[in-house]
Design a protein around this motif. Structure first.
Motif, PDB file in Angstrom:
ATOM      1  N   THR A 264      -2.609  -4.672   0.680  1.00 27.82           N
ATOM      2  CA  THR A 264      -2.606  -3.344   1.291  1.00 27.82           C
ATOM      3  C   THR A 264      -1.210  -2.953   1.761  1.00 27.82           C
ATOM      4  N   LEU A 265      -0.518  -3.884   2.417  1.00 27.21           N
ATOM      5  CA  LEU A 265       0.821  -3.587   2.918  1.00 27.21           C
ATOM      6  C   LEU A 265       1.834  -3.466   1.785  1.00 27.21           C
ATOM      7  N   THR A 266       1.662  -4.276   0.756  1.00 35.83           N
ATOM      8  CA  THR A 266       2.580  -4.205  -0.384  1.00 35.83           C
ATOM      9  C   THR A 266       2.485  -2.862  -1.086  1.00 35.83           C
ATOM     10  N   ASN A 267       1.292  -2.322  -1.153  1.00 31.85           N
ATOM     11  CA  ASN A 267       1.075  -1.041  -1.835  1.00 31.85           C
ATOM     12  C   ASN A 267       1.301   0.164  -0.913  1.00 31.85           C
ATOM     13  N   SER A 268       1.712  -0.087   0.318  1.00 35.96           N
ATOM     14  CA  SER A 268       1.945   1.005   1.264  1.00 35.96           C
ATOM     15  C   SER A 268       3.453   1.220   1.443  1.00 35.96           C
ATOM     16  N   SER A 269       3.770   2.316   2.091  1.00 36.63           N
ATOM     17  CA  SER A 269       5.169   2.605   2.398  1.00 36.63           C
ATOM     18  C   SER A 269       5.642   1.713   3.538  1.00 36.63           C
ATOM     19  N   ASP A 270       6.935   1.766   3.845  1.00 36.89           N
ATOM     20  CA  ASP A 270       7.503   0.991   4.930  1.00 36.89           C
ATOM     21  C   ASP A 270       8.167   1.940   5.932  1.00 36.89           C
ATOM     22  N   PRO A 271       7.634   2.115   7.117  1.00 40.46           N
ATOM     23  CA  PRO A 271       6.420   1.459   7.627  1.00 40.46           C
ATOM     24  C   PRO A 271       5.163   2.051   7.018  1.00 40.46           C
ATOM     25  N   PRO A 272       4.058   1.316   7.058  1.00 38.83           N
ATOM     26  CA  PRO A 272       2.806   1.840   6.503  1.00 38.83           C
ATOM     27  C   PRO A 272       2.289   3.018   7.314  1.00 38.83           C
ATOM     28  N   PRO A 273       1.450   3.840   6.737  1.00 43.98           N
ATOM     29  CA  PRO A 273       0.886   4.991   7.472  1.00 43.98           C
ATOM     30  C   PRO A 273       0.053   4.514   8.666  1.00 43.98           C
ATOM     31  N   PRO A 274      -0.111   5.355   9.671  1.00 45.31           N
ATOM     32  CA  PRO A 274      -0.836   4.963  10.892  1.00 45.31           C
ATOM     33  C   PRO A 274      -2.225   4.393  10.627  1.00 45.31           C
TER      34      PRO A 274
END
Length: 342
Positions: A264-274
């Motif tokens: 989930t974190l790998t496929n999210s932006s940095d930082p991840p959405p709220p």
């Protein structure tokens, strides 16, 4: 081979017919009120077969009920009630409150006064939740000015000898009231171990130990995650505000959950959405997960739990990993207990 009853005897005093075999294979009592014909015209073989079939179906239920009653009797005896009274109270399928309280009075007399059992029946009807302090700091904490404590111990509870009882603070309704009742009505000292180490552990302690001149174990353990495990600083994201772990548990998260968080974190932006941050933090708090790599969390190792709880390294080594987690999750926090016992 079925053997017909060879003895049929009427018991007029109790209104039963007693069916017995001369070889002693069985004895059956038949209520006279259930007979719709004269005894000599009744098919006794059919009646006995039906009774035996019924007995087979009910045997396990009966044994289970008797085992449950035995457990109740053992519990009452351990609380100080005479065994004959405990057995008598259970023979009617429940506690006779009058006799129960009579036994309670005898127990109070043995202990020399009104200290024990002085708050009424133990059936839960009078129990109210014991309020938990916030913050949960007990009677005192290390490196703090001592606060005035209003604790009047009854004369028969004055030590020595000293006693000490521990249980989880968030116990079911009425539990602490009952425990206190049987320990001279002493109010618990509620302490959260987060004031002693880097993990929360809310516990209550009923004791008659002195409150003066307490001192902590030295050296004092670190009270933040980063101080306890410096290697996690490199990977700890700025959006994870945790400074301490929650109460250590008897089990750990699954590998499937850890992989789900990583993906989930790998496929999210940095930082991840709220929304993603919230979901990840919920799992991290629930399972006490620590950051060990880029987008990677892991449960605490047994030796890390030992460190947080104040035990020496490899204190639980020699049993399975599962048993180590279970043992540590059910244990106390050494620094907290040592401070109270000091």
């Amino acid at each position: 081979m079925f053997m017909l009853p060879s003895v049929i005897k009427r018991l007029p005093s109790v209104g039963y017919y007693c069916l017995g075999n001369t070889l002693g294979h069985f004895v059956v009592l038949i209520p006279q009120s259930l007979l719709i014909d004269k005894p000599e015209n009744i098919n006794w073989e059919r009646i006995v077969v039906q009774v035996l079939q019924f007995t087979a179906r009910e045997a396990m239920d009966f044994l289970h009920e008797m085992s449950h009653k035995d457990d109740k009797i053992d519990s009452l005896v351990k609380m100080g009630f005479p065994e004959d009274e405990a057995a008598l109270d259970n023979s009617y399928g429940g506690i006779n409150k009058g006799r129960f309280m009579d036994g309670n009075k005898k127990k109070r007399k043995r202990y020399g006064g009104q200290a024990q059992g002085s708050r009424g029946p133990l059936d839960g009807s009078a129990d109210e939740p014991m309020p938990l302090p916030n913050p949960m700091v007990g009677f005192s904490l290390p490196d703090q000015w001592p606060r005035p404590v209003n604790r009047d111990l009854p004369s028969q509870a004055m030590g020595p000898p000293y006693f000490y009882y521990e249980n989880v603070a968030l116990a079911p309704k009425g539990v602490w009231t009952i425990i206190s009742r049987f320990l001279y009505d002493i109010q618990p000292e509620f302490v959260d171990s987060k004031y002693f180490c880097a993990a929360a552990r809310k516990r209550g302690y009923i004791h008659n130990l002195p409150l003066e001149n307490r001192s902590p174990l030295l050296p004092k353990p670190p009270r933040t995650i980063s101080a306890a495990f410096p290697r996690t600083k490199r990977w700890w994201p700025s959006w994870d505000p945790r400074q301490q772990f929650n109460c250590l548990q008897t089990c750990v998260s699954s590998a499937k959950l850890l992989e789900k968080i990583r993906v989930t974190l790998t496929n999210s932006s940095d930082p991840p959405p709220p929304r993603v941050q919230k979901l990840v933090l919920e799992e991290c708090r629930k399972w006490n997960l620590a950051w060990v790599g880029l987008n990677k969390v892991a449960p605490l190792e047994p030796d890390e739990m030992e460190f947080l709880l104040g035990f020496p390294k490899d204190h639980t080594r020699g049993i399975s990993r599962t048993e180590r987690y279970r043992s540590l999750g059910n244990s106390f926090q050494v620094d907290t207990v040592a401070y109270i016992l000091s």
